[in-house]
Scaffold this active site. Structure first.
Site, PDB file in Angstrom:
ATOM      1  N   GLU A 164      -8.757   0.298  -2.779  1.00 10.34           N
ATOM      2  CA  GLU A 164      -9.608   0.224  -1.594  1.00 10.34           C
ATOM      3  C   GLU A 164     -10.418   1.504  -1.452  1.00 10.34           C
ATOM      4  O   GLU A 164      -9.974   2.578  -1.863  1.00 10.34           O
ATOM      5  CB  GLU A 164      -8.759   0.060  -0.326  1.00 10.34           C
ATOM      6  CG  GLU A 164      -7.908  -1.173  -0.272  1.00 10.34           C
ATOM      7  CD  GLU A 164      -7.108  -1.249   1.009  1.00 10.34           C
ATOM      8  OE1 GLU A 164      -6.640  -2.351   1.342  1.00 10.34           O
ATOM      9  OE2 GLU A 164      -6.930  -0.208   1.682  1.00 10.34           O
TER      10      GLU A 164
ATOM     11  N   GLY B  19       1.004  -1.318   4.335  1.00  6.78           N
ATOM     12  CA  GLY B  19       1.450   0.007   3.943  1.00  6.78           C
ATOM     13  C   GLY B  19       2.217   0.731   5.020  1.00  6.78           C
ATOM     14  O   GLY B  19       3.429   0.917   4.933  1.00  6.78           O
TER      15      GLY B  19
ATOM     16  N   ARG C  73      -9.287   8.593  -0.826  1.00  7.55           N
ATOM     17  CA  ARG C  73     -10.419   9.075  -0.046  1.00  7.55           C
ATOM     18  C   ARG C  73     -11.001  10.316  -0.723  1.00  7.55           C
ATOM     19  O   ARG C  73     -10.323  10.964  -1.525  1.00  7.55           O
ATOM     20  CB  ARG C  73      -9.985   9.365   1.389  1.00  7.55           C
ATOM     21  CG  ARG C  73      -9.760   8.079   2.198  1.00  7.55           C
ATOM     22  CD  ARG C  73      -9.436   8.382   3.649  1.00  7.55           C
ATOM     23  NE  ARG C  73      -9.582   7.190   4.475  1.00  7.55           N
ATOM     24  CZ  ARG C  73      -8.639   6.262   4.650  1.00  7.55           C
ATOM     25  NH1 ARG C  73      -7.471   6.410   4.040  1.00  7.55           N
ATOM     26  NH2 ARG C  73      -8.847   5.212   5.417  1.00  7.55           N
TER      27      ARG C  73
ATOM     28  N   HIS D  72      -5.613   3.586  -1.594  1.00 10.11           N
ATOM     29  CA  HIS D  72      -6.900   3.830  -0.927  1.00 10.11           C
ATOM     30  C   HIS D  72      -7.241   5.303  -1.061  1.00 10.11           C
ATOM     31  O   HIS D  72      -6.988   6.099  -0.154  1.00 10.11           O
ATOM     32  CB  HIS D  72      -6.803   3.428   0.549  1.00 10.11           C
ATOM     33  CG  HIS D  72      -8.104   3.450   1.280  1.00 10.11           C
ATOM     34  ND1 HIS D  72      -8.370   2.593   2.326  1.00 10.11           N
ATOM     35  CD2 HIS D  72      -9.216   4.222   1.146  1.00 10.11           C
ATOM     36  CE1 HIS D  72      -9.588   2.841   2.800  1.00 10.11           C
ATOM     37  NE2 HIS D  72     -10.109   3.835   2.096  1.00 10.11           N
TER      38      HIS D  72
ATOM     39  N   ASN E 100       0.855  -1.184   0.000  1.00 12.08           N
ATOM     40  CA  ASN E 100       0.000   0.000   0.000  1.00 12.08           C
ATOM     41  C   ASN E 100       0.896   1.241   0.000  1.00 12.08           C
ATOM     42  O   ASN E 100       1.711   1.431   0.905  1.00 12.08           O
ATOM     43  CB  ASN E 100      -0.895  -0.016   1.247  1.00 12.08           C
ATOM     44  CG  ASN E 100      -1.914   1.113   1.255  1.00 12.08           C
ATOM     45  OD1 ASN E 100      -1.607   2.245   0.915  1.00 12.08           O
ATOM     46  ND2 ASN E 100      -3.130   0.801   1.674  1.00 12.08           N
TER      47      ASN E 100
ATOM     48  N   ARG F 188       4.420  18.422   1.174  1.00 10.87           N
ATOM     49  CA  ARG F 188       5.357  19.442   0.700  1.00 10.87           C
ATOM     50  C   ARG F 188       4.899  20.082  -0.613  1.00 10.87           C
ATOM     51  O   ARG F 188       5.396  21.137  -1.000  1.00 10.87           O
ATOM     52  CB  ARG F 188       6.740  18.792   0.514  1.00 10.87           C
ATOM     53  CG  ARG F 188       7.879  19.747   0.184  1.00 10.87           C
ATOM     54  CD  ARG F 188       8.149  20.721   1.302  1.00 10.87           C
ATOM     55  NE  ARG F 188       9.229  21.627   0.963  1.00 10.87           N
ATOM     56  CZ  ARG F 188      10.496  21.465   1.327  1.00 10.87           C
ATOM     57  NH1 ARG F 188      10.850  20.399   2.050  1.00 10.87           N
ATOM     58  NH2 ARG F 188      11.415  22.333   0.979  1.00 10.87           N
TER      59      ARG F 188
ATOM     60  N   HIS G 154      -4.048  -4.347   7.955  1.00  9.85           N
ATOM     61  CA  HIS G 154      -4.101  -3.286   8.958  1.00  9.85           C
ATOM     62  C   HIS G 154      -3.170  -3.618  10.119  1.00  9.85           C
ATOM     63  O   HIS G 154      -3.401  -4.543  10.879  1.00  9.85           O
ATOM     64  CB  HIS G 154      -5.508  -3.030   9.492  1.00  9.85           C
ATOM     65  CG  HIS G 154      -5.653  -1.629  10.046  1.00  9.85           C
ATOM     66  ND1 HIS G 154      -6.076  -0.560   9.280  1.00  9.85           N
ATOM     67  CD2 HIS G 154      -5.374  -1.111  11.256  1.00  9.85           C
ATOM     68  CE1 HIS G 154      -6.082   0.539  10.004  1.00  9.85           C
ATOM     69  NE2 HIS G 154      -5.647   0.235  11.214  1.00  9.85           N
ATOM     70  N   ASP G 155      -2.114  -2.834  10.219  1.00  8.14           N
ATOM     71  CA  ASP G 155      -1.116  -2.945  11.289  1.00  8.14           C
ATOM     72  C   ASP G 155      -0.309  -4.244  11.245  1.00  8.14           C
ATOM     73  O   ASP G 155       0.332  -4.599  12.240  1.00  8.14           O
ATOM     74  CB  ASP G 155      -1.759  -2.767  12.668  1.00  8.14           C
ATOM     75  CG  ASP G 155      -2.161  -1.323  12.923  1.00  8.14           C
ATOM     76  OD1 ASP G 155      -1.721  -0.439  12.161  1.00  8.14           O
ATOM     77  OD2 ASP G 155      -2.920  -1.077  13.884  1.00  8.14           O
TER      78      ASP G 155
END
Length: 238
Positions: A70, A213, A45, A43, A7, A18, A190-191
């Site tokens: 995602e 990711g 958003r 992902h 990810n 930046r 996730h994690d």
């Protein structure tokens, strides 16, 4: 064999902080694949605070492994996916103001909605996956949405593993066994990190793919992306 999808959202976060185009997400995707990554995950958003919608189209021609997009299936996201035609779309019920994904779908409550959305993607030949908590009832109900796969939300596993509680893997094993019986493919994310990935992979039966990711990018700051990706591949294949 469990595949590794990288990810690259955090690369886009750094770029956006930046302005300009450094680091370049397209080049990072190319490099990740060169180093052995078996997929690229993004992902986007609605506020485009990291991956932008245009990034998806810029990445599409260079992702030669598997492209996984995602997101929460609002209409704008659905149209993006239908145009980009990735190999996989992962549906995540995150709120627009969520810092990161923090819950899986209620696949009973949202069954009809998910079924309708998934049918659009499958009509275009796009494999579907839905983000679910390690709850047997949610996994069983996922079957009736028409999804190809589920993605197990692994934050709680990571928390328990960090505390030394390896029994925290139990709900994930139980859900994987149910998914295997139902013919649902199993992804996870996730994690997950270099510290906890091996135990998870070796305990969860039928794990097809992990999407990593935040930890992978953070680990790469210290050890280099090529080394870190190869460490993940080694752990996933052992």
């Amino acid at each position: 064999m469990t595949k590794l999808s990288v990810n690259i959202n955090k690369i886009a976060t750094l770029r956006n902080s930046r302005g300009g185009d450094v680091p370049n997400v397209v080049q990072v995707a190319k490099d990740a694949q060169k180093f052995g990554a078996e997929g690229i995950t993004v992902h986007p958003r609605p506020d485009e605070r990291h991956i932008r919608y245009q990034d998806v189209f810029d990445l599409r021609p260079v992702v030669t492994t598997e492209f996984n997009i995602e997101g929460n299936p609002i209409r704008k996201f659905i149209d993006l996916v239908l145009k980009a035609k990735p190999e996989q779309v992962t549906l995540v019920p995150d709120a627009e103001d969520a810092i990161t994904s923090n819950a899986g779908w209620d696949t009973m409550k949202h069954r009809d909605f998910l079924k309708e959305v998934i049918s659009e993607f499958k009509a275009k030949g796009i494999r579907t996956s839905i983000f679910v908590d390690p709850d047997p009832a949610m996994v069983k109900a996922a079957l009736h949405t028409g999804t190809d796969r589920i993605e197990l939300y692994t934050e709680e596993y990571a928390k328990q593993f960090a505390k030394g509680n390896k029994a925290g893997i139990a709900p994930y094993v139980a859900c994987a066994e149910i998914a295997n019986e139902l013919g649902l493919g199993i992804n996870a994310g996730h994690d997950l990190s270099l510290e906890n990935i091996s135990y998870f992979k070796n305990k969860v039966p039928g794990l097809l793919e992990v999407s990593i990711g935040h930890a992978l990018i953070a680990e790469s700051l210290y050890q280099g992306m090529e080394y870190v990706i190869n460490q993940y591949l080694s752990l996933l294949r052992s």
